[in-house]
Design a protein around this motif. Sequence first.
Motif, PDB file in Angstrom:
ATOM      1  N   ALA A  83      25.315  71.847  37.762  1.00  0.00           N
ATOM      2  CA  ALA A  83      24.387  71.227  36.803  1.00  0.00           C
ATOM      3  C   ALA A  83      23.341  72.221  36.324  1.00  0.00           C
ATOM      4  CB  ALA A  83      23.720  70.010  37.435  1.00  0.00           C
ATOM      5  N   LEU A  84      22.853  73.063  37.218  1.00  0.00           N
ATOM      6  CA  LEU A  84      21.846  74.055  36.843  1.00  0.00           C
ATOM      7  C   LEU A  84      22.452  75.157  35.989  1.00  0.00           C
ATOM      8  CD1 LEU A  84      19.882  74.255  40.200  1.00  0.00           C
ATOM      9  CD2 LEU A  84      19.095  73.254  38.048  1.00  0.00           C
ATOM     10  N   CYS A  85      23.705  75.519  36.284  1.00  0.00           N
ATOM     11  CA  CYS A  85      24.386  76.503  35.430  1.00  0.00           C
ATOM     12  C   CYS A  85      24.488  75.965  34.005  1.00  0.00           C
ATOM     13  CB  CYS A  85      25.775  76.812  35.977  1.00  0.00           C
ATOM     14  SG  CYS A  85      25.776  77.888  37.440  1.00  0.00           S
ATOM     15  N   LYS A  86      24.824  74.701  33.874  1.00  0.00           N
ATOM     16  CA  LYS A  86      24.922  74.086  32.550  1.00  0.00           C
ATOM     17  C   LYS A  86      23.559  74.047  31.865  1.00  0.00           C
ATOM     18  CE  LYS A  86      26.564  69.917  30.172  1.00  0.00           C
ATOM     19  NZ  LYS A  86      27.178  68.573  30.356  1.00  0.00           N
ATOM     20  N   ARG A  87      22.526  73.692  32.603  1.00  0.00           N
ATOM     21  CA  ARG A  87      21.178  73.598  32.044  1.00  0.00           C
ATOM     22  C   ARG A  87      20.703  74.957  31.515  1.00  0.00           C
ATOM     23  NH1 ARG A  87      16.542  70.553  32.414  1.00  0.00           N
ATOM     24  NH2 ARG A  87      17.562  68.994  33.725  1.00  0.00           N
ATOM     25  N   PHE A  88      21.013  76.029  32.263  1.00  0.00           N
ATOM     26  CA  PHE A  88      20.522  77.357  31.908  1.00  0.00           C
ATOM     27  C   PHE A  88      21.563  78.204  31.172  1.00  0.00           C
ATOM     28  CE2 PHE A  88      17.789  76.608  35.798  1.00  0.00           C
ATOM     29  CZ  PHE A  88      16.627  76.385  35.071  1.00  0.00           C
ATOM     30  N   LEU A 116      30.954  84.368  44.540  1.00  0.00           N
ATOM     31  CA  LEU A 116      30.806  83.850  43.182  1.00  0.00           C
ATOM     32  C   LEU A 116      29.607  82.917  43.094  1.00  0.00           C
ATOM     33  CD1 LEU A 116      31.680  83.398  40.273  1.00  0.00           C
ATOM     34  CD2 LEU A 116      33.286  81.655  41.106  1.00  0.00           C
ATOM     35  N   ASP A 117      29.473  82.023  44.068  1.00  0.00           N
ATOM     36  CA  ASP A 117      28.352  81.091  44.053  1.00  0.00           C
ATOM     37  C   ASP A 117      27.016  81.815  44.204  1.00  0.00           C
ATOM     38  OD1 ASP A 117      30.212  79.132  43.769  1.00  0.00           O
ATOM     39  OD2 ASP A 117      29.808  78.112  45.667  1.00  0.00           O
ATOM     40  N   ALA A 118      26.987  82.882  45.006  1.00  0.00           N
ATOM     41  CA  ALA A 118      25.754  83.663  45.148  1.00  0.00           C
ATOM     42  C   ALA A 118      25.403  84.367  43.838  1.00  0.00           C
ATOM     43  CB  ALA A 118      25.898  84.679  46.279  1.00  0.00           C
ATOM     44  N   GLU A 119      26.418  84.863  43.137  1.00  0.00           N
ATOM     45  CA  GLU A 119      26.177  85.523  41.851  1.00  0.00           C
ATOM     46  C   GLU A 119      25.660  84.531  40.818  1.00  0.00           C
ATOM     47  OE1 GLU A 119      29.494  89.125  42.110  1.00  0.00           O
ATOM     48  OE2 GLU A 119      30.066  87.180  41.295  1.00  0.00           O
ATOM     49  N   LEU A 120      26.235  83.336  40.793  1.00  0.00           N
ATOM     50  CA  LEU A 120      25.756  82.301  39.875  1.00  0.00           C
ATOM     51  C   LEU A 120      24.339  81.876  40.246  1.00  0.00           C
ATOM     52  CD1 LEU A 120      28.952  80.050  39.613  1.00  0.00           C
ATOM     53  CD2 LEU A 120      28.069  81.614  37.866  1.00  0.00           C
ATOM     54  N   VAL A 126      24.446  79.291  32.111  1.00  0.00           N
ATOM     55  CA  VAL A 126      25.063  80.314  32.963  1.00  0.00           C
ATOM     56  C   VAL A 126      26.558  80.010  33.039  1.00  0.00           C
ATOM     57  CG1 VAL A 126      25.188  81.283  35.291  1.00  0.00           C
ATOM     58  CG2 VAL A 126      22.964  80.663  34.309  1.00  0.00           C
ATOM     59  N   ASP A 127      27.388  80.971  32.683  1.00  0.00           N
ATOM     60  CA  ASP A 127      28.833  80.762  32.623  1.00  0.00           C
ATOM     61  C   ASP A 127      29.412  80.606  34.035  1.00  0.00           C
ATOM     62  OD1 ASP A 127      31.509  80.622  32.039  1.00  0.00           O
ATOM     63  OD2 ASP A 127      31.700  82.703  31.381  1.00  0.00           O
ATOM     64  N   ASN A 128      29.870  79.394  34.341  1.00  0.00           N
ATOM     65  CA  ASN A 128      30.488  79.139  35.652  1.00  0.00           C
ATOM     66  C   ASN A 128      31.940  78.705  35.493  1.00  0.00           C
ATOM     67  OD1 ASN A 128      30.019  76.629  34.533  1.00  0.00           O
ATOM     68  ND2 ASN A 128      29.471  75.647  36.469  1.00  0.00           N
ATOM     69  N   SER A 129      32.586  79.144  34.408  1.00  0.00           N
ATOM     70  CA  SER A 129      33.957  78.731  34.119  1.00  0.00           C
ATOM     71  C   SER A 129      34.950  79.204  35.175  1.00  0.00           C
ATOM     72  CB  SER A 129      34.384  79.238  32.735  1.00  0.00           C
ATOM     73  OG  SER A 129      34.258  80.647  32.646  1.00  0.00           O
ATOM     74  N   ASN A 130      34.610  80.262  35.927  1.00  0.00           N
ATOM     75  CA  ASN A 130      35.504  80.764  36.976  1.00  0.00           C
ATOM     76  C   ASN A 130      35.346  80.023  38.296  1.00  0.00           C
ATOM     77  OD1 ASN A 130      36.643  82.762  35.344  1.00  0.00           O
ATOM     78  ND2 ASN A 130      35.005  84.210  35.814  1.00  0.00           N
ATOM     79  N   ARG A 131      34.425  79.054  38.331  1.00  0.00           N
ATOM     80  CA  ARG A 131      34.159  78.353  39.596  1.00  0.00           C
ATOM     81  C   ARG A 131      35.120  77.168  39.755  1.00  0.00           C
ATOM     82  NH1 ARG A 131      29.763  74.632  42.023  1.00  0.00           N
ATOM     83  NH2 ARG A 131      29.424  75.559  44.076  1.00  0.00           N
TER      84      ARG A 131
END
Length: 230
Positions: free
Chosen positions: A135-140, A154-158, A142-147
């Motif tokens: 939800a925070l990736c979407k708000r900001f 990966l989660d730490a990088e996001l 931040v591309d989380n399409s690989n998750r």
Amino acid sequence: MREIVFDTETTGFDPFNGDRLVEIGCVEVENFLPTGNVYHQYVNPERDMPEGAFKIHGLSEEFLKGYPTFAEIYAEFVDFVGDANLVAHNADFDMKFINYELSQVGHSEYPKTRAIDTLNMARRKFPGSPNTLDALCKRFSVDNSNRIKHGALLDAELLAEVYLELRGGRQRGLELDTAKKSAADTETVATKPRILREARPHAPSAEELLRHAEFVAKIGEEALWHKVKA
């Protein structure tokens, strides 16, 4: 300011009931920006993998058997962390597992004062809104399409990107950019010649003076201009 944004994957929810750490992902940040320095390690939990946990992160017992135990890698992890604070989403969960594993190898645990919880930060900043990592990736944006599945690195990088936004976003770097201006640039700005223009005429015309006198006469003796002259 150096901090470590990190995430873990586990076999379950409670190390005191037999669950173990199976993956650690760490991202080094300085002044809230990732440096590119990371630490990532799969860990052999020396036990089976429950089906529910496997569906979340996709790490099987067979896959993890080929990796070292926490006792074999903890020194590298501790060295990477150093004296930095630890940033995690729902930090209580990740810190509980890290500290349990550290206690099992005789190493001192990390105090709670070194933990920064981005979930609590998000709840304070966006009360009543969804505050999962997705939800925070979407708000900001931040591309989380690989998750597709949870993965510690990966989660730490996001989370490092989300943490930056929670701290104020990339505009925080503008002051740093300004400070990096060279002395030559500053001198060029300071010594740039100024173009001087002659003052524009602003004296009233005869017609304007006549109209003003007529206006003052209409007001009478209480006119401010009479008092000024006095």
